[in-house]
Design a protein around this motif. Structure first.
Motif, short mmCIF file in Angstrom:
data_model
loop_
_atom_site.label_atom_id
_atom_site.label_comp_id
_atom_site.label_asym_id
_atom_site.label_seq_id
_atom_site.Cartn_x
_atom_site.Cartn_y
_atom_site.Cartn_z
N GLU A 92 0.82 -1.21 0.00
CA GLU A 92 0.00 0.00 0.00
C GLU A 92 0.86 1.26 0.00
O GLU A 92 0.53 2.24 -0.67
CB GLU A 92 -0.94 0.00 1.20
CG GLU A 92 -2.05 -1.03 1.07
CD GLU A 92 -2.87 -1.20 2.34
OE1 GLU A 92 -2.57 -0.54 3.35
OE2 GLU A 92 -3.81 -2.01 2.31
N THR A 93 1.96 1.25 0.74
CA THR A 93 2.87 2.39 0.77
C THR A 93 3.49 2.60 -0.60
O THR A 93 3.55 3.74 -1.09
CB THR A 93 3.97 2.18 1.83
OG1 THR A 93 3.34 2.03 3.11
CG2 THR A 93 4.94 3.34 1.86
N ALA A 94 3.94 1.54 -1.23
CA ALA A 94 4.53 1.64 -2.56
C ALA A 94 3.52 2.18 -3.57
O ALA A 94 3.85 3.04 -4.40
CB ALA A 94 5.06 0.28 -3.02
N GLU A 95 2.29 1.71 -3.48
CA GLU A 95 1.24 2.17 -4.38
C GLU A 95 0.97 3.67 -4.18
O GLU A 95 0.81 4.42 -5.14
CB GLU A 95 -0.03 1.36 -4.14
CG GLU A 95 -1.08 1.55 -5.19
CD GLU A 95 -2.24 0.59 -4.99
OE1 GLU A 95 -3.37 1.07 -4.88
OE2 GLU A 95 -1.99 -0.64 -4.95
N SER A 96 0.94 4.11 -2.93
CA SER A 96 0.73 5.53 -2.64
C SER A 96 1.87 6.39 -3.18
O SER A 96 1.65 7.46 -3.74
CB SER A 96 0.59 5.75 -1.13
OG SER A 96 -0.57 5.14 -0.65
#
Length: 135
Positions: A17-21
């Motif tokens: 999720e962090t990478a996607e953000s």
């Protein structure tokens, strides 16, 4: 599945999720910057770098005042005043002139949002810019 495996799955999900953000931020069409409470750029996306003509390593750590020429509506007189807005978390859109690396300027409409910690202190400021077609 053991508790350790569940923890690993949660950690993997958080990383994903962090990478996607971060990818969404980097590839956003609008120029975006994240600044620390001292007024230094700590993140900026591709659109902002392209608009201003800087490389990432040139903008990181740069004081906001080095790229923001004027707040033409005179809403804030200083960075400290911006942070000391009390309950005003999001600024209304306003005309601002930005300095490019080559010394030219570009008029934009800008707004920003304060992100506070649980004690109410500013953690960071997220700013966005939209080209001002009227100037």
């Amino acid at each position: 599945m053991t508790a350790a495996h569940l923890g690993d799955a949660d950690a993997t999900q958080t990383v994903a999720e962090t990478a996607e953000s971060l990818l969404a931020f980097e590839n956003a069409a609008l120029p975006l910057a994240v600044c620390d409470p001292t007024g230094h750029i700590i993140m900026c996306n591709r659109a902002l770098r392209g608009l201003l003509g800087y490389e990432l390593d040139e903008l990181l750590g740069m004081p906001v005042g080095d790229v923001v020429a004027t707040d033409q509506d005179g809403q804030y007189k200083s960075w400290e005043e911006r942070l000391d807005t009390g309950a005003d978390v999001v600024t209304p859109q306003r005309r601002v002139t930005l300095w490019r690396k080559d010394g030219s300027s570009v008029p934009v409409w800008a707004s920003s949002a304060l992100v506070r910690d649980t004690d109410g202190a500013v953690r960071y400021v997220i700013a966005r810019a939209v080209l001002d077609p009227g100037r």
